[in-house]
Design an enzyme around this catalytic site. Structure first.
Site, PDB file in Angstrom:
ATOM      1  N   LYS A  12     -52.015 -41.201 -22.509  1.00 15.70           N
ATOM      2  CA  LYS A  12     -52.332 -39.972 -23.465  1.00 15.70           C
ATOM      3  C   LYS A  12     -51.855 -38.775 -22.350  1.00 15.70           C
ATOM      4  O   LYS A  12     -51.014 -38.958 -21.584  1.00 15.70           O
ATOM      5  CB  LYS A  12     -53.847 -40.052 -23.539  1.00 15.70           C
ATOM      6  N   GLU A  98     -54.942 -39.663 -32.618  1.00  7.90           N
ATOM      7  CA  GLU A  98     -54.858 -38.426 -32.341  1.00  7.90           C
ATOM      8  C   GLU A  98     -53.786 -37.551 -32.809  1.00  7.90           C
ATOM      9  O   GLU A  98     -53.908 -36.354 -33.033  1.00  7.90           O
ATOM     10  CB  GLU A  98     -54.951 -38.415 -30.905  1.00  7.90           C
ATOM     11  N   GLU A 168     -56.218 -49.611 -34.689  1.00  9.69           N
ATOM     12  CA  GLU A 168     -57.119 -49.223 -33.828  1.00  9.69           C
ATOM     13  C   GLU A 168     -58.223 -48.352 -34.787  1.00  9.69           C
ATOM     14  O   GLU A 168     -57.725 -47.252 -35.045  1.00  9.69           O
ATOM     15  CB  GLU A 168     -56.147 -47.951 -32.996  1.00  9.69           C
ATOM     16  N   GLY A 174     -62.041 -44.494 -27.622  1.00 12.12           N
ATOM     17  CA  GLY A 174     -62.570 -43.667 -26.406  1.00 12.12           C
ATOM     18  C   GLY A 174     -63.960 -43.220 -26.389  1.00 12.12           C
ATOM     19  O   GLY A 174     -64.548 -42.673 -26.113  1.00 12.12           O
TER      20      GLY A 174
HETATM   21  P1  PGA Z   1     -59.113 -46.213 -25.681  1.00 14.83           P
HETATM   22  O1  PGA Z   1     -57.906 -45.727 -26.266  1.00 14.83           O
HETATM   23  O2  PGA Z   1     -58.813 -47.584 -25.303  1.00 14.83           O
HETATM   24  O3  PGA Z   1     -59.667 -45.266 -24.672  1.00 14.83           O
HETATM   25  O4  PGA Z   1     -60.259 -46.477 -26.875  1.00 14.83           O
HETATM   26  C1  PGA Z   1     -57.168 -46.582 -27.326  1.00 14.83           C
HETATM   27  C2  PGA Z   1     -56.014 -45.562 -27.877  1.00 14.83           C
HETATM   28  O5  PGA Z   1     -56.395 -44.348 -28.298  1.00 14.83           O
HETATM   29  O6  PGA Z   1     -54.929 -46.100 -27.914  1.00 14.83           O
END
Ligand code: PGA
Length: 251
Positions: A12, A98, A168, A174
């Site tokens: 990210k 996102e 996901e 997150g």
């Molecule tokens: P995370 O994110 O492992 O921090 O939950 C996964 C992603 O957004 O690809």
């Protein structure tokens, strides 16, 4: 049977170029030669630098986190698939929640990006997944099914073979809340059935379907043990070299 093919990190908007280089180098040292593909999804400014590292490390690859759907032109701040391909970038993460939530991307736009990536020879990692209220209402298969259909169901079988899918659940990204191995397995099997029905058995069996959402060293093995979970897309935990290497080794 699980393909067990890939662990991808999604950094990210984290790490400076120096921090990113140190992180990738440390992961490569921890992992050695991986038995599966290991992908670093890095900020755009680091793509060429990390590509230089991964091109010398067998089994390691680099991914962009986004790209624009046009080839070139007056799109200030954007990067095209052609540019990624020319820089030796292997994959591009498309449709991350996102991007959908904060940048208004929908499946029509993501579909256009997938086509451009494929045309340029950059493999899409297509992200799908439902929000918490959808899961609570029991509509998760309907919503994810629609995402898969809109983004992927005009591709040729040969194009689909180049696509990696990442399931996901948005409520797990997150948050520290991981989907249970059974929840992940159920959705992965559902997605694979959809691919089977549209593209046939051969494509369905060879499609890599990653699970993403709070994958950590201590839950990776259980998730990767499910028959239709072929690997992971890892956010937060990909920023720690030892932890990410442990996740890679769990595959
Ligand atoms: P995370 O994110 O492992 O921090 O939950 C996964 C992603 O957004 O690809």
């Amino acid at each position: 049977m699980s393909n067990r093919t890939m662990v991808a990190g999604n950094w990210k908007m984290n790490t400076t170029p120096a921090e990113g280089a140190a992180l990738a180098q440390a992961v490569i040292e921890h992992v050695g030669t991986p038995g599966t593909k290991v992908v670093f999804g890095v900020p755009a400014i680091q793509l060429t630098q990390i590509q230089a590292l991964t091109s010398k490390a067998p089994g390691f690859y680099v991914a962009a986190q986004n790209m624009h759907q046009e080839d070139s032109g007056a799109y200030t701040g954007e990067i095209s698939a052609r540019m990624l391909a020319a820089a030796g970038v292997d994959y591009v993460i498309l449709g991350h929640s996102e991007r959908r939530d904060y940048f208004g991307e929908d499946d029509t736009l993501i579909h256009a990006k997938i086509l451009k990536a494929l045309a340029a020879g950059v493999q899409p990692i297509y992200c799908c997944g439902e929000k918490l209220n959808i899961r609570q209402a029991g509509n998760h298969e309907m919503v994810v099914g629609k995402q898969i259909e809109q983004a992927l169901f005009t591709l040729e079988a040969e194009q689909m073979r180049q696509v990696v899918i990442a399931y996901e659940p948005v409520w797990a990204i997150g948050t520290g809340v991981t989907a249970s191995p059974e929840q992940a397995q159920d959705m992965h099997a559902f997605i694979r059935r959809m691919i089977h029905n549209y593209f046939g058995q051969d494509v369905a069996e060879s499609t890599t379907i990653l699970y993403g959402g709070s994958v950590k060293p201590d839950n990776a093995e259980e998730l990767f043990g499910m028959p239709d979970v072929d690997g992971g897309l890892v956010g937060g935990a990909s920023l720690d070299a030892a932890g990410f290497a442990a996740i890679v080794k769990a595959l």
